[in-house]
Design an enzyme around this catalytic site. Sequence first.
Site, PDB file in Angstrom:
ATOM      1  N   LYS A 169       0.647  -1.204   0.010  1.00 16.39           N
ATOM      2  CA  LYS A 169       0.060   0.021   0.011  1.00 16.39           C
ATOM      3  C   LYS A 169       0.862   1.368  -0.135  1.00 16.39           C
ATOM      4  O   LYS A 169       0.420   2.234  -0.587  1.00 16.39           O
ATOM      5  CB  LYS A 169      -1.014   0.098   1.199  1.00 16.39           C
ATOM      6  CG  LYS A 169      -1.732  -1.239   1.584  1.00 16.39           C
ATOM      7  CD  LYS A 169      -2.762  -1.345   0.584  1.00 16.39           C
ATOM      8  CE  LYS A 169      -3.603  -2.715   0.657  1.00 16.39           C
ATOM      9  NZ  LYS A 169      -4.822  -2.684  -0.153  1.00 16.39           N
TER      10      LYS A 169
HETATM   11  C1  LIG Z   1      -1.158  -7.765   2.378  1.00 17.02           C
HETATM   12  C2  LIG Z   1      -2.155  -7.527   1.556  1.00 17.02           C
HETATM   13  N1  LIG Z   1      -2.087  -8.522   0.485  1.00 17.02           N
HETATM   14  C3  LIG Z   1      -2.998  -8.565  -0.451  1.00 17.02           C
HETATM   15  C4  LIG Z   1      -4.099  -7.619  -0.348  1.00 17.02           C
HETATM   16  C5  LIG Z   1      -5.302  -7.477  -1.597  1.00 17.02           C
HETATM   17  O1  LIG Z   1      -4.921  -6.492  -2.478  1.00 17.02           O
HETATM   18  P1  LIG Z   1      -6.269  -5.803  -3.022  1.00 17.02           P
HETATM   19  O2  LIG Z   1      -7.263  -5.603  -2.277  1.00 17.02           O
HETATM   20  O3  LIG Z   1      -5.733  -4.678  -3.703  1.00 17.02           O
HETATM   21  O4  LIG Z   1      -6.995  -6.937  -3.949  1.00 17.02           O
HETATM   22  C6  LIG Z   1      -4.138  -6.872   0.771  1.00 17.02           C
HETATM   23  C7  LIG Z   1      -5.220  -5.742   0.805  1.00 17.02           C
HETATM   24  O5  LIG Z   1      -6.235  -5.479   0.207  1.00 17.02           O
HETATM   25  C8  LIG Z   1      -3.308  -6.714   1.532  1.00 17.02           C
HETATM   26  O6  LIG Z   1      -3.198  -5.915   2.650  1.00 17.02           O
HETATM   27  N1  LIG Z   2      -6.562  -4.987   2.267  1.00 15.34           N
HETATM   28  C1  LIG Z   2      -6.893  -3.657   2.338  1.00 15.34           C
HETATM   29  C2  LIG Z   2      -8.253  -3.682   2.145  1.00 15.34           C
HETATM   30  C3  LIG Z   2      -8.654  -2.107   1.547  1.00 15.34           C
HETATM   31  O1  LIG Z   2      -8.067  -2.160   0.351  1.00 15.34           O
HETATM   32  P1  LIG Z   2      -7.925  -0.961  -0.777  1.00 15.34           P
HETATM   33  O2  LIG Z   2      -6.932  -1.575  -1.681  1.00 15.34           O
HETATM   34  O3  LIG Z   2      -9.347  -0.780  -1.279  1.00 15.34           O
HETATM   35  O4  LIG Z   2      -7.549   0.257   0.338  1.00 15.34           O
HETATM   36  C4  LIG Z   2      -6.296  -3.123   3.836  1.00 15.34           C
HETATM   37  O5  LIG Z   2      -5.211  -3.832   4.303  1.00 15.34           O
HETATM   38  O6  LIG Z   2      -6.781  -2.354   4.408  1.00 15.34           O
END
Ligand SMILES: Cc1ncc(COP(=O)(O)O)c(C=O)c1O
Ligand SMILES: N[C@@H](CCOP(=O)(O)O)C(=O)O
Length: 469
Positions: A112
């Site tokens: 993120k």
């Molecule tokens: C460590 C981790 N891996 C994978 C994901 C999945 O990513 P996305 O939500 O973009 O599919 C998330 C959160 O969304 C996450 O925090």
């Molecule tokens: N896994 C995410 C959930 C939110 O997803 P986002 O990519 O839409 O912000 C988290 O860790 O908060």
Amino acid sequence: MRYISTRGQAPAMNFEEVLLAGLASDGGLYVPENLPRFTLEQMQSWVGLPYHELAFEVMRPFVAGSISDADFKAILQDTYGVFANKAVAPLRQIDSNEWVLELFHGPTLAFKDFALQLLGRLLDHILTKRGERVVIMGATSGDTGSAAIEGCRRCENVDIFILHPHERVSEVQRRQMTSAISDNIHNIAVEGNFDDCQEMVKDSFADQSFLKGTRLVAVNSINWARIMAQTVYYFHAALQLGAPHRSVSFSVPTGNFGDIFAGYLARNMGLPINQLIVATNRNDILHRFMSGNRYHKDTLHPTLSPSMDIMVSSNFERLLFDMHGRNGALVAELMNSFRATGQLSVEDSRWTEVRKLFDSLAVDDEQTCQTIAQVYAQCGELLDPHTAIGVHAARECRRSMSVPMVTLGTAHPVKFPEAVEKAVPGAAPQLPPHMADLFERQERCTVLANDLKTVQDFVSQHGNRGKPL
Ligand SMILES: Cc1ncc(COP(=O)(O)O)c(C=O)c1O
Ligand SMILES: N[C@@H](CCOP(=O)(O)O)C(=O)O
């Protein structure tokens, strides 16, 4: 560049407006009206560029007109300069023609940071220029929250409210959020699950009267800028493995469908991606769609990979938009029906088309731990449980051994000691120096009922540096 809503009714916007808009006024998500398409020669000329320079080349078409080249370059250099690894996103080989792209060397140790370090700086730049204050609301299953707080910490013009599901994030994740103590940082533990938090954020965009005229901004991947920044590391990885003259495949631990959607966009911009694997945990709505055309809501199951404990995936709507010839009216109809019934399927021909690129697998906790142990024994790389799900799915679903396979390493194992300890007793790593005192830090968090009005009242009471709006 103009951006349009997936539901076809909201006004088109430029980048600056989209950054500040979050969800579109018709409830849809913004996407570019037209994607840039890079040539082989262009992409070839990017091989070997430092991460921030590559980021400039890939993202420039999306921001042009809203931010000058000079400002954008400076922002990107600053953004990716804070990552602990000089390569920013190093590729680590774990087997023959198989890699993990380590996306966890940013300040909060999850992928993120790539988008939220940038988003915070872009907001700072634009809000300072406009002389405007905003309220940010974000929902998190653990990682977005701390990355958003860290990314926006220095931004004078925001009050940030992060909603996480009470007692459903790891202790490290919770402390990363709740130990950030400042008048304009507010952590709310909602007595519900991640989907409840996400729904409250989306509902708040629909009716913003509780904000008394202050603008609401999103930090979740409903905000286009998040997705845009996440496309860059697909280029960064593929160009190191022979692209643009060689195809590469990716396996992506998936919850809200943002990260893998960024890969899909990179492919549409010209990057030769052979296969995209949707790797889910037991919360497998996306796997049910990819494997059987059934996007059906289920109950939520807590797992060892809590960040992916998500029932409904926001960004799936962006894929639906493309699947339906970018017809917003059709998407609005589908989404309204999904909201009413919790179920959605598409015409067979559309589903078959999508399956040419995407494969999927749901991975349970036992397989997750086995994969952590297996990879550790093979090469000494300690995976976090989310990344392990990606590696497991990559190994099961891979179509060709001659095409390099890259799993996105989405979080550092130190964030999930429970799973790591279960898989490889005694191997749990130490917190990095900047987080060494995390367990001694003071925490501040408010537990609130799973109720929209209660949460909105809290926001309006604290939205002006802790004081009422
Ligand atoms: C460590 C981790 N891996 C994978 C994901 C999945 O990513 P996305 O939500 O973009 O599919 C998330 C959160 O969304 C996450 O925090
Ligand atoms: N896994 C995410 C959930 C939110 O997803 P986002 O990519 O839409 O912000 C988290 O860790 O908060």
